[in-house]
Write a protein that holds these residues in place. Structure first.
Motif, mmCIF file in Angstrom:
data_model
loop_
_atom_site.group_PDB
_atom_site.id
_atom_site.type_symbol
_atom_site.label_atom_id
_atom_site.label_comp_id
_atom_site.label_asym_id
_atom_site.label_seq_id
_atom_site.Cartn_x
_atom_site.Cartn_y
_atom_site.Cartn_z
ATOM 1 N N LEU A 37 -6.978 -16.225 16.750
ATOM 2 C CA LEU A 37 -7.071 -14.764 16.666
ATOM 3 C C LEU A 37 -8.359 -14.260 17.328
ATOM 4 C CD1 LEU A 37 -5.854 -14.183 12.996
ATOM 5 C CD2 LEU A 37 -4.657 -13.494 15.089
ATOM 6 N N LEU A 38 -9.457 -14.956 17.091
ATOM 7 C CA LEU A 38 -10.749 -14.532 17.619
ATOM 8 C C LEU A 38 -10.843 -14.631 19.135
ATOM 9 C CD1 LEU A 38 -13.333 -16.150 15.179
ATOM 10 C CD2 LEU A 38 -13.282 -13.756 15.875
ATOM 11 N N PHE A 39 -10.441 -15.769 19.672
ATOM 12 C CA PHE A 39 -10.739 -16.083 21.066
ATOM 13 C C PHE A 39 -9.602 -15.795 22.042
ATOM 14 C CE2 PHE A 39 -13.589 -18.886 18.573
ATOM 15 C CZ PHE A 39 -14.798 -18.352 19.010
ATOM 16 N N SER A 40 -8.468 -15.315 21.547
ATOM 17 C CA SER A 40 -7.327 -15.093 22.440
ATOM 18 C C SER A 40 -7.405 -13.767 23.190
ATOM 19 C CB SER A 40 -6.021 -15.156 21.642
ATOM 20 O OG SER A 40 -5.969 -14.082 20.719
ATOM 21 N N GLN A 41 -8.364 -12.913 22.836
ATOM 22 C CA GLN A 41 -8.419 -11.576 23.427
ATOM 23 C C GLN A 41 -9.673 -11.341 24.257
ATOM 24 O OE1 GLN A 41 -7.432 -8.522 20.497
ATOM 25 N NE2 GLN A 41 -6.539 -10.117 19.212
ATOM 26 N N GLY A 42 -10.289 -12.398 24.736
ATOM 27 C CA GLY A 42 -11.501 -12.236 25.528
ATOM 28 C C GLY A 42 -12.695 -11.887 24.665
ATOM 29 N N ASP A 43 -13.759 -11.390 25.304
ATOM 30 C CA ASP A 43 -14.972 -11.034 24.562
ATOM 31 C C ASP A 43 -14.691 -9.861 23.644
ATOM 32 O OD1 ASP A 43 -16.408 -13.010 25.804
ATOM 33 O OD2 ASP A 43 -17.316 -11.679 27.296
ATOM 34 N N ARG A 44 -15.117 -10.015 22.396
ATOM 35 C CA ARG A 44 -14.918 -8.935 21.434
ATOM 36 C C ARG A 44 -15.956 -8.999 20.335
ATOM 37 N NH1 ARG A 44 -9.715 -10.721 17.869
ATOM 38 N NH2 ARG A 44 -9.758 -8.537 17.436
ATOM 39 N N HIS A 45 -16.126 -7.872 19.656
ATOM 40 C CA HIS A 45 -17.034 -7.739 18.518
ATOM 41 C C HIS A 45 -16.155 -7.399 17.331
ATOM 42 C CE1 HIS A 45 -19.199 -6.656 22.194
ATOM 43 N NE2 HIS A 45 -20.199 -7.328 21.648
ATOM 44 N N ILE A 46 -16.204 -8.248 16.319
ATOM 45 C CA ILE A 46 -15.256 -8.089 15.215
ATOM 46 C C ILE A 46 -15.953 -8.297 13.880
ATOM 47 C CG2 ILE A 46 -14.525 -10.508 15.289
ATOM 48 C CD1 ILE A 46 -11.633 -9.414 14.823
ATOM 49 N N SER A 47 -15.544 -7.528 12.905
ATOM 50 C CA SER A 47 -16.072 -7.717 11.550
ATOM 51 C C SER A 47 -15.141 -8.663 10.801
ATOM 52 C CB SER A 47 -16.147 -6.374 10.813
ATOM 53 O OG SER A 47 -14.844 -5.868 10.564
ATOM 54 N N ALA A 48 -15.635 -9.199 9.705
ATOM 55 C CA ALA A 48 -14.812 -10.086 8.876
ATOM 56 C C ALA A 48 -13.593 -9.336 8.351
ATOM 57 C CB ALA A 48 -15.636 -10.648 7.721
ATOM 58 N N GLU A 49 -13.784 -8.070 7.991
ATOM 59 C CA GLU A 49 -12.677 -7.282 7.442
ATOM 60 C C GLU A 49 -11.565 -7.077 8.469
ATOM 61 O OE1 GLU A 49 -16.355 -6.607 5.181
ATOM 62 O OE2 GLU A 49 -15.928 -6.432 7.320
ATOM 63 N N ILE A 50 -11.947 -6.797 9.708
ATOM 64 C CA ILE A 50 -10.936 -6.602 10.759
ATOM 65 C C ILE A 50 -10.215 -7.917 11.052
ATOM 66 C CG2 ILE A 50 -10.590 -6.046 13.200
ATOM 67 C CD1 ILE A 50 -12.842 -3.938 12.840
ATOM 68 N N LEU A 51 -10.962 -9.020 11.131
ATOM 69 C CA LEU A 51 -10.316 -10.310 11.372
ATOM 70 C C LEU A 51 -9.370 -10.655 10.220
ATOM 71 C CD1 LEU A 51 -9.919 -12.781 13.145
ATOM 72 C CD2 LEU A 51 -11.895 -13.832 12.010
ATOM 73 N N HIS A 52 -9.769 -10.347 8.996
ATOM 74 C CA HIS A 52 -8.904 -10.604 7.845
ATOM 75 C C HIS A 52 -7.615 -9.793 7.974
ATOM 76 C CE1 HIS A 52 -7.589 -10.082 3.567
ATOM 77 N NE2 HIS A 52 -7.658 -11.394 3.661
ATOM 78 N N GLU A 53 -7.727 -8.515 8.352
ATOM 79 C CA GLU A 53 -6.531 -7.690 8.566
ATOM 80 C C GLU A 53 -5.623 -8.288 9.634
ATOM 81 O OE1 GLU A 53 -7.351 -3.549 9.428
ATOM 82 O OE2 GLU A 53 -8.814 -3.448 7.790
ATOM 83 N N GLU A 54 -6.213 -8.748 10.732
ATOM 84 C CA GLU A 54 -5.432 -9.367 11.805
ATOM 85 C C GLU A 54 -4.732 -10.632 11.304
ATOM 86 O OE1 GLU A 54 -7.784 -10.040 15.309
ATOM 87 O OE2 GLU A 54 -8.197 -7.898 15.586
#
Length: 147
Positions: A37-54
């Motif tokens: 989920l983290l690395f499949s979309q190129g460079d990004r800035h993500i919070s734990a909450e957004i990653l959890h939602e994803e």
């Protein structure tokens, strides 16, 4: 991030496993799913909450606490860079190169400042027994008020 780790990002699923192993992490099912989920979309800035939602939307059974722990493990392993805003909001950056950030107040948006966008003339000498690891500049933005 080494060239080997970056090339792993290109081919994905089994290479995410290799990327985790190269970073010294055991590729558990949850780590592999979160890394995809983290690395499949190129460079990004993500919070734990957004990653959890994803993760929830992708049917990855993981708690918010596990997401936080995994993000911190990835950061310690050099796969992510932590960007702390005000000590209350933390983002994780998939671009681990030396660079600085813009932060849009009120929108909770973080994005990279171009590499030549900030020049630092002088930093203080580190105290005895310490060394400077990195200098982080966060430029805060807001939309201009209409007059």
């Amino acid at each position: 991030m080494t060239d080997t780790m970056q090339s792993h990002l290109a081919d994905h699923h089994h290479n995410v496993t290799d990327m985790l192993r190269d970073a010294g992490l055991r590729p558990t099912r949850q780590r592999v799913s979160l890394a995809e989920l983290l690395f499949s979309q190129g460079d990004r800035h993500i919070s734990a909450e957004i990653l959890h939602e994803e993760a929830v939307q992708a049917d990855v059974p993981v708690s918010l606490a596990t997401v936080y722990n995994t993000l911190h493990q990835f950061t310690e392993a050099g796969l992510l860079r932590e960007v702390a805003i005000d000590g209350t909001k933390t983002y994780f950056d998939t671009n681990v190169s030396d660079h600085h950030h813009f932060f849009v107040e009120g929108e909770n948006v973080v994005f990279d400042i171009p590499a030549d966008g900030v020049g630092i003339g002088r930093i203080p000498a580190a105290p005895e027994g310490m060394e400077v690891v990195r200098v982080d500049v966060i430029v805060r933005l807001r939309h201009k008020r209409k007059r």
